[in-house]
Design an enzyme around this catalytic site. Structure first.
Site, mmCIF file in Angstrom:
data_model
loop_
_atom_site.group_PDB
_atom_site.id
_atom_site.type_symbol
_atom_site.label_atom_id
_atom_site.label_comp_id
_atom_site.label_asym_id
_atom_site.label_seq_id
_atom_site.Cartn_x
_atom_site.Cartn_y
_atom_site.Cartn_z
ATOM 1 N N CYS A 34 0.834 -1.203 0.000
ATOM 2 C CA CYS A 34 0.000 0.000 0.000
ATOM 3 C C CYS A 34 0.864 1.246 0.000
ATOM 4 O O CYS A 34 2.057 1.205 0.289
ATOM 5 C CB CYS A 34 -0.892 0.047 1.247
ATOM 6 S SG CYS A 34 -1.955 -1.391 1.493
ATOM 7 N N ASP A 437 19.058 37.191 -14.767
ATOM 8 C CA ASP A 437 17.742 37.416 -15.363
ATOM 9 C C ASP A 437 17.180 38.763 -14.903
ATOM 10 O O ASP A 437 17.154 39.058 -13.699
ATOM 11 C CB ASP A 437 16.796 36.292 -14.958
ATOM 12 C CG ASP A 437 15.414 36.473 -15.553
ATOM 13 O OD1 ASP A 437 15.208 36.014 -16.685
ATOM 14 O OD2 ASP A 437 14.555 37.083 -14.880
#
Length: 520
Positions: A34, A437
């Site tokens: 599980c 940037d």
């Protein structure tokens, strides 16, 4: 983490969804494995064993739980965060390389012997490449069985199995049902070639900036925003496709894939997951960045911010270089012209998509004068295209990040900020930081951070290894037009019965009264 039994037991007992994909719980008394958050009552600790992957649990003889479907959890963040051999191999396996080229092809792509790769993967994930690919084929088979009306023989070959017998045996071993029994549990679609599914992620997730960034930089004909969904074309190993992605609720993204060849299903799913950065661990990222006095308020304002990445590293690198020293609108215009002239035409019955972005090989013979760019800029773009077409630069799923950076830096006219942007969004390096940037420098100045690249890089050392997420927070700081239209559209087009508030970026809710969270 699977070796820390005490922490695993605590995670299972608390049904903590954050650990889904980090490890898998096998129950010795039932023979079932599980996810940690399985709603079924947790067994006694002495009846639990833990595995690092679904493939390892399957190889040990355990079947997937029919209730929690552990084969459909978010992937382990490790393989997107690391740049070593095991991580590169896992990314290539997820991209379907073993199904297409076999384990020998995987070894050839990585430049190591198959024996070395096998040994490394067994140490890291408890299974070799063949077993990992088999687990992935089983997941693809289940999706096709449950969501299409295709004949089972077609499902077998389209999901990567070499024979119907191997397909039947695997489905029974993994899911405890025959293919026919599995189909009776699903809802088959009427349209062949179209698959609808859910892409799970670890909460929280901030969709506004994620989808806003993708839409604001979208190339007409290749991408579009339509009726509350981001849509784009895909260039895939066996053909092409159209992906439609929309926020659905607090735990998954709704994905619809229209594919020309369903053998590309697994590859298309994993590329969409990568595009939206759905395998990230936002708790770990936000926890570290949230300690910083400048970054903390940004993180608390937009918890779960993701890095918009790409479905195709080569495409993104060309687009990034086209946009170097240009506005976003100009970059879109240049890319749209390339697409219209040299892209592969597609038919999109559900929208306005017209082309797949052209492969570097299709652009290699293009006359440089066809690009309305300064001469030096054109030379840079075509140097990149030539290197991609010849294979000198590898920006694929299994690429070596350091080698790719070195090759990009050696190209004429490619700026450091462009290299870092490509590393962040095309390679998926979460620590890439484009300090030059303009948007990042502008946001840094508004937040009283250094604006000189060298000084900003020094200051960003406190944000490692998540500088890429810090960069995304800086890009999205303030009320910028990059996301405004999409935020408005998201809030206006949320499908019933979910409410718009489920999709907005919100500060994390207080966990007062809860026990201290367990960290992966």
């Amino acid at each position: 983490m699977h070796e820390d039994v005490e922490r695993c037991v605590r995670a299972v007992r608390s049904r903590d969804t954050r650990f889904d994909g980090w490890f898998f719980t096998a129950v010795l008394t039932t023979g079932i494995y599980c996810r940690p958050s399985c709603p079924v009552m947790a067994p006694k600790p002495e009846n639990m064993s833990f595995y690092p992957s679904a493939a390892a649990a399957q190889q040990a003889g355990f079947r997937a739980c029919k209730r929690c479907r552990p084969d459909a959890v978010p992937g382990s963040p490790e393989w997107n965060e690391r740049a070593d051999l095991a991580a590169r191999a896992m990314r290539l396996i997820k991209d379907g390389i073993v199904d297409r080229e076999g384990t020998a092809g995987l070894a050839a792509r990585l430049g190591y012997s198959l024996r070395q790769i096998e040994r490394q993967l067994r140490v890291e994930v408890g299974a070799g490449p063949a077993a990992l690919a088999r687990a992935q084929r089983a997941q693809a088979a289940r999706l096709l069985i449950e969501t299409t009306a295709l004949p089972m023989a077609d499902v077998a070959f389209m999901s990567g199995f070499s024979s119907v017998r191997a397909f039947n045996d695997t489905v029974r071993a993994v899911f405890g049902l025959s293919p026919t029994g599995l189909r009776s549990r699903g809802r088959a679609a009427d349209v062949t070639g179209v698959v609808s599914l859910r892409l799970p992620f670890r909460a929280p997730l901030c969709p506004d900036d994620l989808f806003g960034h993708l839409v604001a930089s979208s190339v007409p004909g290749v991408e579009e925003w339509r009726s509350g969904a981001y849509r784009r074309t895909l260039r895939l190993p066996h053909g092409h496709g159209v992906a439609e992605l929309r926020p659905a609720d607090a735990s998954y993204i709704q994905c619809t894939l229209a594919l020309s060849d369903l053998r590309d299903l697994t590859t298309a799913i994993n590329r969409c997951r990568r595009l939206l950065d759905l395998d990230a661990d936002p708790v770990a990222i936000d926890e570290l960045l949230g300690r910083d006095p400048v970054m903390g308020p940004l993180v608390r304002g937009k918890p779960g911010l993701r890095i918009p990445q790409t479905v195709d590293g080569e495409e993104f690198s060309i687009r990034a270089l086209l946009g170097q020293q240009a506005s976003m609108a100009a970059a879109r215009t240049h890319a749209a012209r390339l697409v219209a002239a040299h892209g592969v035409p597609v038919t999109d019955s559900g929208g306005g998509l017209t082309h797949v972005f052209p492969a570097p090989a299709a652009l290699a013979g293009l006359n440089p004068a066809a690009l309305a760019l300064p001469q030096e800029h054109r030379a840079s773009v075509f140097a990149l295209i030539g290197s991609l077409a010849s294979g000198d630069i590898d920006l694929g799923a299994g690429s070596d990040w350091r080698d790719a950076r070195t090759e990009l830096e050696s190209l004429p006219g490619v700026e450091p900020g462009t290299v870092e942007t490509i590393a962040l969004r095309a390679l998926g390096d979460p620590d890439a930081f484009p300090a030059t940037d303009p948007g990042i420098r502008r946001a840094a100045g508004e937040l009283s951070l250094p604006t000189a690249p060298a000084a900003l890089i020094h200051r960003a050392a406190d944000w490692r290894p998540w500088r890429g997420y810090a960069a995304q927070h800086l890009w999205s700081a303030g009320d910028r037009p990059i996301t405004h239209d999409v935020i408005t559209a998201l809030q206006a087009t949320v499908p019933s019965p979910a409410s718009p508030s489920a999709f907005r970026c919100r500060p994390a809710r207080s966990d007062a009264g809860r026990s201290e969270p367990i960290r992966p």
